[in-house]
Each structure stands twice: as C-alpha cells, then as structure tokens.
Design a protein around this motif. Structure first.
Motif, PDB file in Angstrom:
ATOM      1  N   ALA A 179       0.834  -1.207   0.000  1.00  0.00           N
ATOM      2  CA  ALA A 179       0.000   0.000   0.000  1.00  0.00           C
ATOM      3  C   ALA A 179       0.868   1.257   0.000  1.00  0.00           C
ATOM      4  CB  ALA A 179      -0.935  -0.003   1.213  1.00  0.00           C
ATOM      5  N   LEU A 180       1.942   1.231   0.790  1.00  0.00           N
ATOM      6  CA  LEU A 180       2.854   2.376   0.855  1.00  0.00           C
ATOM      7  C   LEU A 180       3.551   2.589  -0.495  1.00  0.00           C
ATOM      8  CD1 LEU A 180       3.819   4.273   3.242  1.00  0.00           C
ATOM      9  CD2 LEU A 180       5.871   2.869   3.293  1.00  0.00           C
ATOM     10  N   ALA A 181       3.966   1.497  -1.136  1.00  0.00           N
ATOM     11  CA  ALA A 181       4.640   1.597  -2.438  1.00  0.00           C
ATOM     12  C   ALA A 181       3.715   2.208  -3.485  1.00  0.00           C
ATOM     13  CB  ALA A 181       5.109   0.215  -2.888  1.00  0.00           C
ATOM     14  N   ASP A 202       6.682  -3.741  -7.483  1.00  0.00           N
ATOM     15  CA  ASP A 202       6.922  -4.942  -8.278  1.00  0.00           C
ATOM     16  C   ASP A 202       7.456  -6.073  -7.408  1.00  0.00           C
ATOM     17  OD1 ASP A 202       6.080  -3.582 -10.502  1.00  0.00           O
ATOM     18  OD2 ASP A 202       8.094  -3.170 -11.258  1.00  0.00           O
ATOM     19  N   ALA A 203       8.346  -5.737  -6.469  1.00  0.00           N
ATOM     20  CA  ALA A 203       8.898  -6.758  -5.575  1.00  0.00           C
ATOM     21  C   ALA A 203       7.797  -7.365  -4.715  1.00  0.00           C
ATOM     22  CB  ALA A 203       9.988  -6.143  -4.695  1.00  0.00           C
ATOM     23  N   CYS A 204       6.891  -6.528  -4.219  1.00  0.00           N
ATOM     24  CA  CYS A 204       5.780  -7.018  -3.404  1.00  0.00           C
ATOM     25  C   CYS A 204       4.860  -7.921  -4.226  1.00  0.00           C
ATOM     26  CB  CYS A 204       4.978  -5.842  -2.838  1.00  0.00           C
ATOM     27  SG  CYS A 204       5.825  -4.884  -1.578  1.00  0.00           S
ATOM     28  N   MET A 205       4.564  -7.519  -5.458  1.00  0.00           N
ATOM     29  CA  MET A 205       3.675  -8.316  -6.299  1.00  0.00           C
ATOM     30  C   MET A 205       4.312  -9.667  -6.643  1.00  0.00           C
ATOM     31  SD  MET A 205       0.851  -6.674  -6.662  1.00  0.00           S
ATOM     32  CE  MET A 205       0.041  -7.364  -8.116  1.00  0.00           C
ATOM     33  N   ASN A 206       5.612  -9.694  -6.870  1.00  0.00           N
ATOM     34  CA  ASN A 206       6.298 -10.956  -7.141  1.00  0.00           C
ATOM     35  C   ASN A 206       6.277 -11.862  -5.922  1.00  0.00           C
ATOM     36  OD1 ASN A 206       7.057 -10.602  -9.838  1.00  0.00           O
ATOM     37  ND2 ASN A 206       8.799  -9.331  -9.273  1.00  0.00           N
ATOM     38  N   THR A 219      -4.393 -11.075   7.128  1.00  0.00           N
ATOM     39  CA  THR A 219      -3.796 -10.057   7.990  1.00  0.00           C
ATOM     40  C   THR A 219      -4.741  -8.872   8.175  1.00  0.00           C
ATOM     41  OG1 THR A 219      -2.704  -8.933   6.136  1.00  0.00           O
ATOM     42  CG2 THR A 219      -1.476 -10.692   7.228  1.00  0.00           C
ATOM     43  N   GLU A 220      -4.580  -8.139   9.273  1.00  0.00           N
ATOM     44  CA  GLU A 220      -5.444  -7.000   9.582  1.00  0.00           C
ATOM     45  C   GLU A 220      -5.255  -5.865   8.591  1.00  0.00           C
ATOM     46  OE1 GLU A 220      -4.737  -5.826  13.565  1.00  0.00           O
ATOM     47  OE2 GLU A 220      -5.435  -7.712  14.454  1.00  0.00           O
ATOM     48  N   GLU A 221      -4.063  -5.758   7.995  1.00  0.00           N
ATOM     49  CA  GLU A 221      -3.760  -4.637   7.115  1.00  0.00           C
ATOM     50  C   GLU A 221      -4.335  -4.809   5.702  1.00  0.00           C
ATOM     51  OE1 GLU A 221      -1.543  -6.431   8.684  1.00  0.00           O
ATOM     52  OE2 GLU A 221      -0.600  -5.148  10.202  1.00  0.00           O
ATOM     53  N   PHE A 222      -4.809  -6.017   5.373  1.00  0.00           N
ATOM     54  CA  PHE A 222      -5.221  -6.286   4.005  1.00  0.00           C
ATOM     55  C   PHE A 222      -6.395  -5.405   3.559  1.00  0.00           C
ATOM     56  CE2 PHE A 222      -7.628  -8.691   0.792  1.00  0.00           C
ATOM     57  CZ  PHE A 222      -6.648  -8.800  -0.173  1.00  0.00           C
ATOM     58  N   GLU A 223      -7.377  -5.218   4.429  1.00  0.00           N
ATOM     59  CA  GLU A 223      -8.535  -4.407   4.064  1.00  0.00           C
ATOM     60  C   GLU A 223      -8.128  -2.970   3.752  1.00  0.00           C
ATOM     61  OE1 GLU A 223     -12.880  -3.061   5.932  1.00  0.00           O
ATOM     62  OE2 GLU A 223     -11.709  -4.654   6.876  1.00  0.00           O
ATOM     63  N   HIS A 224      -7.181  -2.430   4.540  1.00  0.00           N
ATOM     64  CA  HIS A 224      -6.687  -1.076   4.290  1.00  0.00           C
ATOM     65  C   HIS A 224      -5.963  -1.017   2.942  1.00  0.00           C
ATOM     66  CE1 HIS A 224      -4.911   2.832   4.896  1.00  0.00           C
ATOM     67  NE2 HIS A 224      -3.693   2.330   4.830  1.00  0.00           N
ATOM     68  N   MET A 225      -5.202  -2.069   2.622  1.00  0.00           N
ATOM     69  CA  MET A 225      -4.466  -2.094   1.356  1.00  0.00           C
ATOM     70  C   MET A 225      -5.417  -2.082   0.162  1.00  0.00           C
ATOM     71  SD  MET A 225      -2.114  -5.026  -0.352  1.00  0.00           S
ATOM     72  CE  MET A 225      -3.607  -5.709  -1.066  1.00  0.00           C
ATOM     73  N   ILE A 226      -6.515  -2.840   0.243  1.00  0.00           N
ATOM     74  CA  ILE A 226      -7.475  -2.899  -0.856  1.00  0.00           C
ATOM     75  C   ILE A 226      -8.135  -1.541  -1.070  1.00  0.00           C
ATOM     76  CG2 ILE A 226      -9.675  -3.909  -1.569  1.00  0.00           C
ATOM     77  CD1 ILE A 226      -7.304  -5.713  -1.964  1.00  0.00           C
ATOM     78  N   THR A 227      -8.339  -0.775  -0.003  1.00  0.00           N
ATOM     79  CA  THR A 227      -8.920   0.562  -0.124  1.00  0.00           C
ATOM     80  C   THR A 227      -7.993   1.481  -0.917  1.00  0.00           C
ATOM     81  OG1 THR A 227     -10.045   0.291   1.993  1.00  0.00           O
ATOM     82  CG2 THR A 227      -9.821   2.535   1.154  1.00  0.00           C
ATOM     83  N   ILE A 228      -6.692   1.389  -0.631  1.00  0.00           N
ATOM     84  CA  ILE A 228      -5.707   2.239  -1.309  1.00  0.00           C
ATOM     85  C   ILE A 228      -5.392   1.706  -2.707  1.00  0.00           C
ATOM     86  CG2 ILE A 228      -3.302   3.012  -1.224  1.00  0.00           C
ATOM     87  CD1 ILE A 228      -3.521   3.065   1.792  1.00  0.00           C
TER      88      ILE A 228
END
Length: 358
Positions: free
Chosen positions: A304-306, A316-320, A334-343
């Motif tokens: 999400a930060l990237a 790209d590193a995260c996606m790989n 993980t708890e952070e996943f929902e926040h990542m999908i929003t961003i």
C-alpha cells in the motif's frame, strides 16, 4: 532497487624501456537480494546490472538465477562489454563470493580468467545446492565481487609517477545541525524545535528550495510548523541531508538492528518523509530496507505504501512475493489487508495478469 555498488582505483606499474605497461583495475560488487524470489524464472532469463565503467570501458553483469541454457542446478553470471569495437584487449577477471562479514570465499572453484578477445564473455557458475548450504547466503541474499584489470602497453610518457593517495572526502555538515551554529530557520515538530540552515536544505531538497526561495518566500516569517510527522523522523531526515552519506544504511537503522518491526516502522516513516520533501536517494534507501524485511505480516502495508508513494520497484517486488504459493492466502488474513485494498483497489486485477509463480 539499488543493489549495485562500484569501487574504482587506478595505478601505474613500473616502466620498461621505451614502453610503459598501464594497469587499470576496479571492482564491482553485485548483491543479489531476494535470492529465493528469482528462482523459477527459467533457464536463459537474466537480470542485468546497470552499466558501470572500469578502466575507461563499459561493462554489464548478467545474472541468470536458473542457468544460462538448460538445467537449473547452477546460478550463472556473465561479465559483458555491451557495445565496443575493441577486439584485442588483455583483461584479467577475478570472481569472489563474499560472506556478510566481508570475508572472501576460496577462489579455487573460480580461477582467475585472462582473455584477449573481450567478446568471449567470461562466465562463472555457482552450484545452487552448495550456495544454499553455505554461510554466504544469509537473509535471502549473497554478494559477489568482480575484479576487472585491464593491461595495456603504450608509448613511454613518464618514468616517475605521482604516488600520493587522494584521501576520501570528509565533508560533513552534521556538526552544524547538531550545534545550530549559523542556523537561519526553525521547525516546530510536535513539542520540539529544530534549528537548520536554509541554503543547505534548499541545495538537497526541491521542496525546501521552493519553500524558502520560491514565490511564497516573502510571506514566511518566524518558525515553520511541520505537521503529521514525528520529531525523531524529521531529525533523521535532516541528518541524512546534512551528512550526504554514500552508505545504504543510516545510524537510526543501526540503532534498531535486529528488531524487524522497529526497522520496518522507521523505514516506512522515513520513506513518507523522503517523498514529501523530494529526497529521492533517501527514498531508495528506505525502499531497499523495506524489501529486505518483507514478510507476510507487513506485505500489505508495504505494498500500500509503495502504491501511495509511487515506488514502482518496491511495488513490483511485493507483487512478485505475493504471487508465490500460499503467500496470498496468508496475506488476506492479515489485519492490514482491508486497508491495502482501499488504497489499491486494482490489486486483484493486476495479480491475475502476473505469470503464476512456480
């Protein structure tokens, strides 16, 4: 990702009658970070270093995680002169695997190579089974030092050579930041007041330059309030600006060494600060640190930060990483996943476009 570094030194050896032998020698350090992530990309697929220069010639390192032609039991590395009309050139190549404490491995397996046709690309093999069982692979990374020495004969020019070494620069402005001597601007960060120097900040940051010397300059009086940032992060950012260090690390990272959550949190906050003030090199340092400490528990926040701060290499590193077997299922929990999908709402769409990891 900035995983490449270059060390260059030049020397001249004793002259022979009417001729001079000139030796130009340099070393290139290749750090392969994320060794396991690149396994499985297939034989013949390589990752290339940036072009670097030693002895007045350009070179590239090609790294084949699964071998050059067939079979994946070896890692293969090539040294290549990309574009050149040079044919007859005596070059000596050395290849050394380094431990993380800087000690070199035995060179018996990888003898020195001397070639006269530079386009016969020297190549080196590392058996994966041996590498993975060795002390040289640590934290999913290993390092190889390549030494290239070019030997040429030419007309005798001098019989006496200048031998005094030029010492490394000791430029550091950190003492000015720490003492506040000559400071002409103050920042209010939380409950702290930090004194600094406009011209130093403006020289390193386009944001500070616009802030101090742009159209709004005349409307700024007194101290500047910095919001949404901790004083320790702002101070660490200023130390990076004032030290102009070539190190990939920072004293603040050394202080939390061995503490993964603290290291990740520091890198995340510093990356945001670097992006805010246009400090691209600090941003790259933080991206690399986040990649080195990437695990399932922090992947969602790192990705999400990237995305939020336009860090394409880190993204790209995260996606790989997330496309590896069983990783996505663990990340979703993980708890952070929902926040990542929003961003990052197109996450699943982009994930489907990726080639499945083997």
């Amino acid at each position: 990702m900035d995983t490449w570094s270059l060390v260059f030194r030049h020397k001249k050896v004793k002259a022979i009658p009417k001729r001079i032998v000139e030796s130009r020698k340099g070393s290139y350090l290749l750090k392969v970070a994320g060794y396991s992530l690149y396994k499985g990309i297939g034989a013949g697929s390589c990752i290339s270093s940036p072009v670097f220069t030693i002895g007045g010639y350009n070179w590239i390192i090609d790294y084949y995680p699964d071998g050059h032609m067939t079979g994946a039991e070896h890692v293969v590395v090539f040294i290549i002169m990309p574009i050149s009309n040079v044919k007859d050139l005596a070059v000596k190549f050395d290849f050394t695997v380094l431990a993380h404490d800087g000690k070199a491995s035995s060179n018996n397996e990888h003898p020195t190579k001397i070639v006269t046709n530079i386009h016969d690309h020297p190549k080196y093999y590392l058996k994966k089974e041996t590498l993975e069982a060795s002390k040289f692979l640590k934290g999913d990374s290993f390092r190889i030092r390549f030494t290239i020495e070019i030997i040429k004969e030419g007309p005798l020019e001098k019989t006496v050579h200048y031998t005094r070494e030029v010492t490394a620069s000791n430029l550091s402005l950190v003492s000015l930041l720490e003492t506040g001597e000559g400071a002409d601007v103050s920042f209010i960060v939380g409950e702290d007041i930090i004194h600094a120097h406009k011209y130093i900040l403006a020289a390193r940051s386009p944001v500070f330059k616009a802030q101090f010397f742009g159209p709004m300059e005349g409307k700024k009086n007194g101290s500047i309030e910095v919001k949404d940032m901790e004083a320790s992060i702002f101070d660490a950012m200023l130390h990076f600006i004032y030290s102009d260090s070539d190190s990939e690390s920072l004293p603040e990272f050394d202080e939390v060494e061995g503490n993964r959550p603290a290291t990740v949190a520091l890198a995340q906050h510093l990356l945001v600060a670097a992006d805010m003030y246009g400090l691209e090199r600090l941003k790259r340092v933080c991206e690399k640190k986040l990649y080195e400490f990437l695990v399932v528990d922090n992947l969602a926040t790192t990705l999400a930060l990237a995305v939020q701060h336009y860090c394409s290499d880190l993204k790209d590193a995260c996606m790989n990483f997330v496309k590896a077997p069983d990783v996505l299922g663990a990340v979703v929990l993980t708890e952070e996943f929902e926040h990542m999908i929003t961003i990052y709402p197109t996450f699943f769409k982009e994930l489907r476009q990726l080639k499945p990891s083997s």
